[in-house]
Motif scaffolding. Structure first.
Motif, PDB file in Angstrom:
ATOM      1  N   THR A 221       0.866  -1.180   0.000  1.00  0.00           N
ATOM      2  CA  THR A 221       0.000   0.000   0.000  1.00  0.00           C
ATOM      3  C   THR A 221       0.899   1.225   0.000  1.00  0.00           C
ATOM      4  O   THR A 221       1.703   1.390   0.918  1.00  0.00           O
ATOM      5  N   VAL A 222       0.779   2.033  -1.023  1.00  0.00           N
ATOM      6  CA  VAL A 222       1.694   3.163  -1.207  1.00  0.00           C
ATOM      7  C   VAL A 222       0.896   4.463  -1.280  1.00  0.00           C
ATOM      8  O   VAL A 222      -0.068   4.564  -2.040  1.00  0.00           O
ATOM      9  N   VAL A 223       1.310   5.427  -0.484  1.00  0.00           N
ATOM     10  CA  VAL A 223       0.724   6.770  -0.542  1.00  0.00           C
ATOM     11  C   VAL A 223       1.854   7.731  -0.867  1.00  0.00           C
ATOM     12  O   VAL A 223       2.886   7.707  -0.204  1.00  0.00           O
ATOM     13  N   VAL A 224       1.648   8.555  -1.888  1.00  0.00           N
ATOM     14  CA  VAL A 224       2.664   9.540  -2.265  1.00  0.00           C
ATOM     15  C   VAL A 224       2.112  10.932  -1.985  1.00  0.00           C
ATOM     16  O   VAL A 224       1.046  11.299  -2.482  1.00  0.00           O
TER      17      VAL A 224
ATOM     18  N   ASP B  30       1.555  -5.054   4.208  1.00  0.00           N
ATOM     19  CA  ASP B  30       0.526  -5.802   4.920  1.00  0.00           C
ATOM     20  C   ASP B  30       1.058  -7.125   5.468  1.00  0.00           C
ATOM     21  O   ASP B  30       0.578  -7.625   6.477  1.00  0.00           O
ATOM     22  N   GLU B  31       2.073  -7.668   4.810  1.00  0.00           N
ATOM     23  CA  GLU B  31       2.632  -8.958   5.225  1.00  0.00           C
ATOM     24  C   GLU B  31       3.322  -8.861   6.582  1.00  0.00           C
ATOM     25  O   GLU B  31       3.196  -9.737   7.426  1.00  0.00           O
ATOM     26  N   THR B  32       4.035  -7.769   6.803  1.00  0.00           N
ATOM     27  CA  THR B  32       4.821  -7.608   8.037  1.00  0.00           C
ATOM     28  C   THR B  32       4.244  -6.549   8.958  1.00  0.00           C
ATOM     29  O   THR B  32       4.597  -6.501  10.135  1.00  0.00           O
ATOM     30  N   GLY B  33       3.379  -5.678   8.432  1.00  0.00           N
ATOM     31  CA  GLY B  33       2.895  -4.545   9.220  1.00  0.00           C
ATOM     32  C   GLY B  33       3.904  -3.412   9.289  1.00  0.00           C
ATOM     33  O   GLY B  33       3.695  -2.438  10.017  1.00  0.00           O
ATOM     34  N   ASP B  34       4.999  -3.506   8.522  1.00  0.00           N
ATOM     35  CA  ASP B  34       6.032  -2.472   8.576  1.00  0.00           C
ATOM     36  C   ASP B  34       5.634  -1.236   7.776  1.00  0.00           C
ATOM     37  O   ASP B  34       4.889  -1.311   6.809  1.00  0.00           O
TER      38      ASP B  34
ATOM     39  N   HIS C 176      -2.655  -3.663  13.648  1.00  0.00           N
ATOM     40  CA  HIS C 176      -2.584  -5.109  13.406  1.00  0.00           C
ATOM     41  C   HIS C 176      -3.954  -5.660  13.027  1.00  0.00           C
ATOM     42  O   HIS C 176      -4.054  -6.747  12.454  1.00  0.00           O
ATOM     43  N   LEU C 177      -5.026  -4.917  13.315  1.00  0.00           N
ATOM     44  CA  LEU C 177      -6.385  -5.353  12.960  1.00  0.00           C
ATOM     45  C   LEU C 177      -6.861  -4.698  11.664  1.00  0.00           C
ATOM     46  O   LEU C 177      -7.402  -5.366  10.789  1.00  0.00           O
ATOM     47  N   VAL C 178      -6.689  -3.398  11.543  1.00  0.00           N
ATOM     48  CA  VAL C 178      -7.243  -2.690  10.382  1.00  0.00           C
ATOM     49  C   VAL C 178      -6.264  -2.636   9.205  1.00  0.00           C
ATOM     50  O   VAL C 178      -6.647  -2.342   8.089  1.00  0.00           O
ATOM     51  N   LYS C 179      -4.999  -2.893   9.455  1.00  0.00           N
ATOM     52  CA  LYS C 179      -3.961  -3.027   8.425  1.00  0.00           C
ATOM     53  C   LYS C 179      -3.962  -1.856   7.444  1.00  0.00           C
ATOM     54  O   LYS C 179      -3.854  -0.715   7.871  1.00  0.00           O
ATOM     55  N   ALA C 180      -4.101  -2.117   6.149  1.00  0.00           N
ATOM     56  CA  ALA C 180      -3.967  -1.050   5.146  1.00  0.00           C
ATOM     57  C   ALA C 180      -5.057   0.011   5.288  1.00  0.00           C
ATOM     58  O   ALA C 180      -4.869   1.153   4.827  1.00  0.00           O
TER      59      ALA C 180
END
Lengths: 99, 331
Positions: free
Chosen positions: A12-15, A25-29, B258-262
């Motif tokens: 997910t990218v916001v510019v 989303d995979e790592t939450g980083d 961790h719940l709502v993510k993107a």
């Protein structure tokens, strides 16, 4: 030098104002890229090698070619370390290299 | 965990600040269960404790075996009966979480409302009905302004000076809820069962007439008009600036990521796309008043103008990536 870096499709990218904030989303980083890193990131679409990307950017922005090559190499390595590129396993935190 | 380890951990956890806070003269400790999470509230006032137990009677529980392992709010209430003399000419009511003073006010109704909001926000990391961000909101010249939570304490420390100079309503909550579909600030569905007569009971138990200090709290849906970002500069300034850094800082403060993510990113993106943006720096209370006045007027300000950067620089800014691992939600 022959690989063609490509960013993952599931990020997910916001510019905003030329700088990117990326959520994995995979790592939450979360990642924040400055304008130069954002330009390189957006060009990593699998169509060009690192030298080709560096050459394109240097030409468009009238930057020094060798300096741009160094920057792009470092940034692509940083993207790899952060797990942002397709087909590249993310390095564990203790293996990460600061860019 | 063995008793010896518990004792060692308890002693180790007591910082000098916390030890100092421990000596303030607590006369009551009450414990509550909020959706399975336990927390404590200790206070310097028996009447305040009575009000709290009445307001949250449905949530009251016995004290835990190891209180040091349970999150606790410490509430200093100036009801005229404090057993321990405090320094300072102005006797504020104060809410501490750990050693962090999160609310400081002369208004007991504001203190009570903020405490209930804080206790309610304990559930935010477990919820996915909104995007919950550790940030605050104030009203400035009629506009709703989103501010970093870090800015609340220094702002409120000079609150009365600001209120006498500006059209400002100070912040009263340390977390906000954002509707990911619209970017509006919303009031989340309450998970606390609060006694409906709690305001009347509070007035009856602590009938003090001190300065009214209403705070900006989100009781209904409202869009953000202005987002503020705090930058580190060597001189006071207000400028529009690039927004991504501030966006990144707010995104790091999402409490239920961790719940709502993107959705957390989409929610903040809508806020930033719709609202105006200013970043600021100040160093004294006088600067703060000037800076906030300029922000309220929608202008820019630089206390130390510099030479303009020449156009057509031949080298690129060095690329940089900042990364932050997302923490699991904790209250």
């Amino acid at each position: 030098m022959t690989k063609k870096p490509k960013v993952r499709d599931d990020l997910t990218v916001v510019v905003l104002d030329g700088e990117a904030v990326i959520y994995d989303d995979e790592t939450g980083d979360l990642h924040h890229l400055n304008t130069t890193a954002t330009i390189v990131f957006q060009l990593c679409d699998g169509s060009g090698t690192v030298p080709e990307l560096a050459s394109d950017i240097a030409e468009v922005f009238a930057f020094d070619g060798a300096e741009m090559q160094r920057q792009v190499e470092a940034l692509v390595e940083g993207f790899e370390d952060a797990g942002l590129l397709a087909g590249v396993e993310r390095k564990r935190p203790e293996e990460s290299v600061d860019t | 965990m063995s008793d010896t380890r518990k004792q060692a951990r308890s002693k180790k956890a007591r910082s000098p600040c916390m030890a100092k806070l421990d000596r303030l003269g607590w006369v009551a400790s009450d414990w509550f269960d909020i959706e399975g999470y336990r927390l404590g509230v200790r206070s310097t006032s028996q009447p305040f404790s009575a009000w709290l137990r009445h307001s949250l009677a449905d949530h009251e529980v016995e004290g835990p075996e190891d209180p040091d392992d349970t999150p606790i709010y410490s509430v200093v209430v100036e009801d005229g009966n404090n057993p321990t003399e405090r320094r300072g000419s102005t006797k504020f009511h104060i809410i501490y979480y750990g050693t962090w003073d999160i609310v400081r006010t002369l208004d007991i109704q504001t203190l009570a409302k903020s405490l209930l909001h804080e206790i309610q926000s304990f559930t935010y990391p477990m919820r996915d009905d909104a995007v919950f961000v550790e940030a605050s909101v104030m009203r400035l010249d009629g506009r709703t302004v989103l501010i970093p939570a870090l800015f609340v304490k220094p702002l409120c420390e000079i609150g009365r000076r600001l209120q006498s100079s500006l059209d400002i309503t100070l912040p009263g909550q340390m977390s906000v809820a954002i509707d990911p579909a619209t970017g509006d600030l919303v009031c989340p569905e309450p998970m606390l069962r609060i006694a409906p007569d709690q305001e009347r009971v509070l007035r009856a138990l602590i009938p003090l007439d001190r300065a009214a200090d209403p705070r900006a709290m989100i009781d209904d849906r409202v869009p953000v008009d202005l987002v503020l970002g705090w930058v580190r500069e060597p001189h006071p300034l207000v400028r529009r600036g690039p927004r991504a850094r501030a966006f990144y800082e707010y995104a790091k403060k999402v409490r239920n990521g961790h719940l709502v993510k993107a959705d957390s990113i989409h929610a903040l993106a809508r806020v930033f796309e719709r609202a105006d943006y200013r970043e600021f720096e100040y160093f004294s209370s006088k600067h703060a008043i000037d800076v906030l006045r300029v922000i309220g007027e929608g202008r820019d300000y630089d206390a130390h103008r510099t030479e303009a950067t020449p156009v057509g620089a031949s080298s690129a800014q060095d690329g940089s990536i900042d990364s932050e691992p997302r923490r699991e939600g904790t209250p």
